[in-house]
Design a protein around this motif. Structure first.
Motif, mmCIF file in Angstrom:
data_model
loop_
_atom_site.group_PDB
_atom_site.id
_atom_site.type_symbol
_atom_site.label_atom_id
_atom_site.label_comp_id
_atom_site.label_asym_id
_atom_site.label_seq_id
_atom_site.Cartn_x
_atom_site.Cartn_y
_atom_site.Cartn_z
ATOM 1 N N LYS A 46 30.109 -16.987 -30.332
ATOM 2 C CA LYS A 46 31.445 -16.890 -30.895
ATOM 3 C C LYS A 46 32.215 -18.150 -30.531
ATOM 4 O O LYS A 46 32.100 -18.644 -29.407
ATOM 5 C CB LYS A 46 32.168 -15.659 -30.359
ATOM 6 N N VAL A 47 33.009 -18.650 -31.474
ATOM 7 C CA VAL A 47 33.776 -19.871 -31.222
ATOM 8 C C VAL A 47 35.237 -19.628 -31.579
ATOM 9 O O VAL A 47 35.574 -18.742 -32.366
ATOM 10 C CB VAL A 47 33.232 -21.079 -32.013
ATOM 11 N N PHE A 48 36.094 -20.438 -30.983
ATOM 12 C CA PHE A 48 37.526 -20.396 -31.290
ATOM 13 C C PHE A 48 37.800 -21.057 -32.630
ATOM 14 O O PHE A 48 37.266 -22.122 -32.938
ATOM 15 C CB PHE A 48 38.310 -21.123 -30.196
ATOM 16 N N THR A 49 38.644 -20.413 -33.430
ATOM 17 C CA THR A 49 39.198 -21.067 -34.616
ATOM 18 C C THR A 49 40.662 -20.631 -34.722
ATOM 19 O O THR A 49 41.061 -19.610 -34.147
ATOM 20 C CB THR A 49 38.474 -20.680 -35.927
ATOM 21 N N TRP A 50 41.447 -21.367 -35.486
ATOM 22 C CA TRP A 50 42.851 -21.005 -35.667
ATOM 23 C C TRP A 50 43.022 -19.808 -36.604
ATOM 24 O O TRP A 50 44.125 -19.297 -36.775
ATOM 25 C CB TRP A 50 43.653 -22.204 -36.184
ATOM 26 N N ASN A 51 41.900 -19.340 -37.182
ATOM 27 C CA ASN A 51 41.933 -18.139 -38.011
ATOM 28 C C ASN A 51 41.270 -16.964 -37.302
ATOM 29 O O ASN A 51 40.857 -15.999 -37.936
ATOM 30 C CB ASN A 51 41.234 -18.412 -39.349
ATOM 31 N N GLY A 52 41.161 -17.075 -35.978
ATOM 32 C CA GLY A 52 40.563 -16.007 -35.199
ATOM 33 C C GLY A 52 39.150 -16.345 -34.740
ATOM 34 O O GLY A 52 38.528 -17.302 -35.220
ATOM 35 N N GLU A 53 38.659 -15.573 -33.800
ATOM 36 C CA GLU A 53 37.322 -15.777 -33.252
ATOM 37 C C GLU A 53 36.279 -15.666 -34.360
ATOM 38 O O GLU A 53 36.357 -14.786 -35.223
ATOM 39 C CB GLU A 53 37.074 -14.703 -32.191
ATOM 40 N N LYS A 54 35.286 -16.565 -34.334
ATOM 41 C CA LYS A 54 34.301 -16.607 -35.407
ATOM 42 C C LYS A 54 32.889 -16.545 -34.844
ATOM 43 O O LYS A 54 32.550 -17.246 -33.895
ATOM 44 C CB LYS A 54 34.472 -17.901 -36.214
ATOM 45 N N ASP A 55 32.055 -15.688 -35.441
ATOM 46 C CA ASP A 55 30.628 -15.631 -35.093
ATOM 47 C C ASP A 55 29.909 -16.725 -35.866
ATOM 48 O O ASP A 55 30.109 -16.889 -37.075
ATOM 49 C CB ASP A 55 30.040 -14.275 -35.474
ATOM 50 N N THR A 56 29.074 -17.451 -35.156
ATOM 51 C CA THR A 56 28.344 -18.534 -35.820
ATOM 52 C C THR A 56 27.024 -18.786 -35.107
ATOM 53 O O THR A 56 26.736 -18.197 -34.056
ATOM 54 C CB THR A 56 29.190 -19.829 -35.829
ATOM 55 N N THR A 57 26.215 -19.655 -35.670
ATOM 56 C CA THR A 57 24.965 -20.086 -35.043
ATOM 57 C C THR A 57 25.094 -21.569 -34.738
ATOM 58 O O THR A 57 25.157 -22.400 -35.656
ATOM 59 C CB THR A 57 23.758 -19.833 -35.969
ATOM 60 N N PHE A 58 25.171 -21.883 -33.449
ATOM 61 C CA PHE A 58 25.368 -23.256 -32.988
ATOM 62 C C PHE A 58 24.313 -23.607 -31.943
ATOM 63 O O PHE A 58 23.881 -22.737 -31.172
ATOM 64 C CB PHE A 58 26.742 -23.410 -32.327
ATOM 65 N N SER A 59 23.938 -24.852 -31.931
ATOM 66 C CA SER A 59 23.217 -25.373 -30.765
ATOM 67 C C SER A 59 24.256 -25.842 -29.757
ATOM 68 O O SER A 59 25.454 -25.915 -30.079
ATOM 69 C CB SER A 59 22.326 -26.545 -31.178
#
Length: 774
Positions: free
Chosen positions: A391-404
């Motif tokens: 999960k990452v921070f965004t200004w539109n709310g917490e976002k689930d993503t796939t990141f290295s």
């Protein structure tokens, strides 16, 4: 009665036993309140692990808690035998043979200590007594705590008595379970489940002998043997524990050799999702009370304190709302400026090629990977390139993503952050504390923990030094090139500062005009006149605590300072020349409401009232003088009822740091905006200067404050002079056509000036005051 015993040695022995029993009874009964609290049988049957403390705003709203429920208790069957064996082998070999106190171990430890090999003789049950009932805390001790040797004897005897009671009520398995659920592992990590998850991402029933030995080894000294901070020492201590397990036949030779050769194999992926009400304010309060808690033997996480802060819930809400509104749009601007290009650049604007690698190397896991892969950079990079869900921070709310990990480093490097504080100088109360944009994702506090280049917000200390040493706001200097020769560490140096727009007007300006317009060349001339050492001295006098390098450029903000100390220093001017020690906490009570401590404002006279008032008049120049750098505030609905606001913008070189320091008749607010990595910044003054990054937050904040009649803060003029003003200060500057691309900075950065709708009316001479021309 002892004389009836004819045998001398037997008589002395009986006397010893008799007085020992009397002594134990006195401790148990707390005779004459000499010995302090001892847990009774009812306490031991129903032990209270801890009571959390609560943090309140000044208007009584609960804003945070400190508690340890994250200890996540486990039952006996969920604890690996490896952990139990490691604990017994290391801490209490005779655990299953004694009844709470191991007399054999006690006397052998005394003998070892006498020989110089100091070791403890406490049993697991005694340690449990200490953990559960805090028998060594000052609050659990009576008057005898002031007697050095006797106090040690008393708390030791008290632990013995408590241990006997525990053994009488609980089985050995229950004692071990309670111990594992209460033992501290440092850094507010309590209980073996939390520790096993934190260091190995495993539940306690799954740890192998080496992992169990690492955890148990930490108990001797949680910081010294912390496997993250001190891996080498942790391995050494782990191997000692494994040796004890082998000695006590919990491991055979082959098992010992296979485990002692293993690396630490830490797995730090586990994240505790319970934030315990964490916030920047909660953390600031904890740090603010750290010394008080140590001095008074209190624990925020256990002692059920009620902490009343100076934070105003309304103002705090408005500040947080202003930050969200302005930082959200500012982030869009930043992303548009750079587009698909990477923003990490050196001073020449070239992309920093090893930026990602250096950020990888700063991560705690990097050293562990180096050891695990024996320095094989290919395998290390494969780890950082591996994609995973997060999960990452965004200004539109917490976002689930796939990141290295590399994706994550790049993503967060783009994020702009902020720090904001508001102080009421006359009371010293901190009304607002915004340490960043989101505590969950950005723990670093940008109010007090972070220090950044102050840019032009530091210039007022040069003008302060001048006013306090013979100059007046009306004294004039010419905007022209300046060359200053000086020595730095014995080396000859030459400083030739540019104005931010690289132009010199050759216009004669008053000091108020020069400060209001933030002219580098005149600030530099003034610095040469009064001396840079003197400017450093005045900055420190007003409350700047960071080390300041005494060079000519100090007046243009070349040193790193915190938002907290800048707001504190600016508060000196509104507080009639008295430096304040800002208050974040006003009162602490216990659970019953009994006041334990009240905190009052501490002040120190550092400036005359005349100089302080003149500085407020100078600050208003940012709005009132032609080309004043605060005039972007005209855009905001904050100018009713003859309201007056003073302030100073600031931007460090390459638009790395944007600042605004705002002053009203009641409040001082400091704001910083920038990226956490200094190589990430805007490109131009039009996008990145303080008047376009930090000032808008202040403007929107004050709109909200003034717009709420219940806030307690109203429009109004600055205070009239507190004393007779002996220096000339009414010297209105000529109205000129202002170049709206004019800038304010250390040399390459800027703050644009937006001209007021009409020429502002100069200060009306206070009745009865006659200025004296110097």
């Amino acid at each position: 009665m002892f004389r009836r015993i004819r045998n001398q040695y037997l008589r002395y022995f009986v006397i010893f036993i008799y007085f020992t029993i009397i002594f134990f009874c006195s401790i148990e009964l707390n005779f004459l309140w000499l010995f302090g609290y001892s847990p009774d049988m009812q306490d031991i049957k129903m032990p209270t692990l801890s009571v959390g403390s609560e943090v309140y705003t000044a208007d009584g709203k609960l804003i945070g808690q400190y508690f340890k429920e994250n200890r996540s208790p486990v039952d006996f069957k969920s604890i690996s035998p490896n952990l139990i064996n490691a604990l017994v082998a290391t801490e209490d070999e005779r655990f299953y043979k004694h009844n709470g106190v191991d007399v054999v171990s006690f006397f052998s430890s005394m003998l070892s200590t006498a020989k110089g090999d100091r070791r403890g003789g406490s049993t697991i049950t005694q340690q449990l007594a200490k953990n559960l009932f805090k028998t060594r805390k000052k609050k659990s001790q009576g008057v005898v705590r002031y007697i050095p040797v006797l106090s040690t004897v008393v708390y030791k005897f008290k632990e013995w008595l408590t241990a006997f009671k525990i053994e009488h009520i609980y089985s050995k398995q229950e004692i071990l379970t309670m111990y594992f659920n209460t033992v501290p592992f440092g850094n507010n990590t309590f209980g073996v489940k939390t520790a096993a998850l934190k260091y190995f991402d495993k539940t306690p029933d799954l740890v192998n002998p080496a992992e169990a030995a690492t955890l148990i080894g930490m108990l001797k000294a949680t910081s010294t043997y912390n496997p993250i901070r001190n891996p080498k020492r942790a391995i050494e201590r782990r191997n000692v524990v494994l040796g004890q397990m082998k000695k006590n036949n919990y491991l055979n030779e082959a098992q010992y050799k296979s485990n002692v050769s293993l690396p630490l194999n830490l797995d730090l992926r586990y994240v505790d999702n319970d934030s315990h009400g964490d916030s920047y304010i909660r953390r600031a309060v904890e740090k603010w009370l750290d010394k008080w808690c140590k001095d008074n033997d209190y624990n925020l996480y256990e002692d059920g304190l009620k902490i009343y802060t100076t934070i105003d819930s309304r103002l705090q809400q408005y500040a947080e709302e202003a930050v969200v509104e302005k930082m959200k749009s500012l982030q869009k601007r930043f992303n548009n400026v750079w587009g698909d290009k990477n923003p990490w650049r050196d001073s020449k604007g070239e992309e920093i090629k090893d930026f990602i690698l250096k950020n990888e190397q700063r991560l705690p896991i990097y050293k562990l990977l180096e050891k695990k892969y024996k320095g094989d950079t290919v395998q290390i990079q494969n780890y950082f390139k591996t994609k995973k869900r997060m999960k990452v921070f965004t200004w539109n709310g917490e976002k689930d993503t796939t990141f290295s990990s590399i994706d994550s480093i790049k993503y967060y490097a783009h994020i702009l952050n902020t720090g904001m504080i508001t102080i009421e100088p006359t009371t010293g109360k901190i009304k607002v504390w915004v340490g960043g944009i989101d505590y969950k994702y950005f723990n670093y506090d940008h109010v007090k923990q972070s220090r950044r280049q102050a840019g032009s917000t530091f210039k007022p200390f040069a003008y302060l030094t001048a006013l306090d040493n013979g100059y007046t706001p009306c004294d004039k200097f010419t905007d022209k090139p300046v060359t200053i020769k000086y020595k730095d560490n014995g080396k000859d140096e030459v400083w030739q500062p540019n104005n931010a727009d690289f132009n010199f007007s050759y216009r004669e300006m008053s000091l108020r005009w020069a400060m209001g317009r933030s002219v580098n060349s005149i600030t530099a001339q003034l610095t040469e006149k009064v001396g840079w050492d003197k400017i450093v001295e005045y900055a420190h006098k007003c409350g700047i605590e960071s080390p300041l390098k005494s060079v000519p450029s100090v007046s243009l903000g070349s040193n790193d300072v915190s938002v907290y100390e800048m707001a504190r220093a600016y508060s000196t001017f509104l507080n009639k020349g008295e430096k304040i020690d800002p208050l974040l906490v006003t009162k602490i009570t216990d659970q019953q409401g009994n006041v334990l401590q009240e905190f009052t404002l501490k002040t120190e006279r550092v400036l005359s009232e005349e100089t302080a008032w003149l500085m407020l008049y100078m600050f208003r120049g940012g709005m009132e003088e032609p080309g004043g750098t605060s005039q972007a505030l005209w855009e905001y609905d904050i100018w009713k009822k003859n309201n007056q606001i003073g302030g100073k913008t600031g931007t460090s070189s390459d638009y790395v740091d944007g600042w605004y320091m705002g002053i009203t008749k009641d409040l001082v607010t400091g704001i910083w905006v920038g990226a956490d990595d200094r190589s990430v910044h805007f490109k131009t003054s039009e996008t990145g200067e303080g008047s376009r990054t930090a000032l808008p937050i202040f403007g929107r904040f004050m709109e909200k404050v003034y717009g709420d009649p219940k806030s307690g803060y109203t429009y109004g003029a600055f205070p009239k002079p507190w004393v007779k003003i002996t220096k000339e200060y009414m010297c209105p500057s000529p109205h000129i056509s202002v170049d709206t691309t004019s800038t304010d900075s250390m040399g390459f950065d800027a703050d644009s000036a937006i001209t007021a709708p009409e020429t502002t009316t100069p200060e009306t001479q206070p009745e009865g005051e006659q200025p004296v021309t110097q």
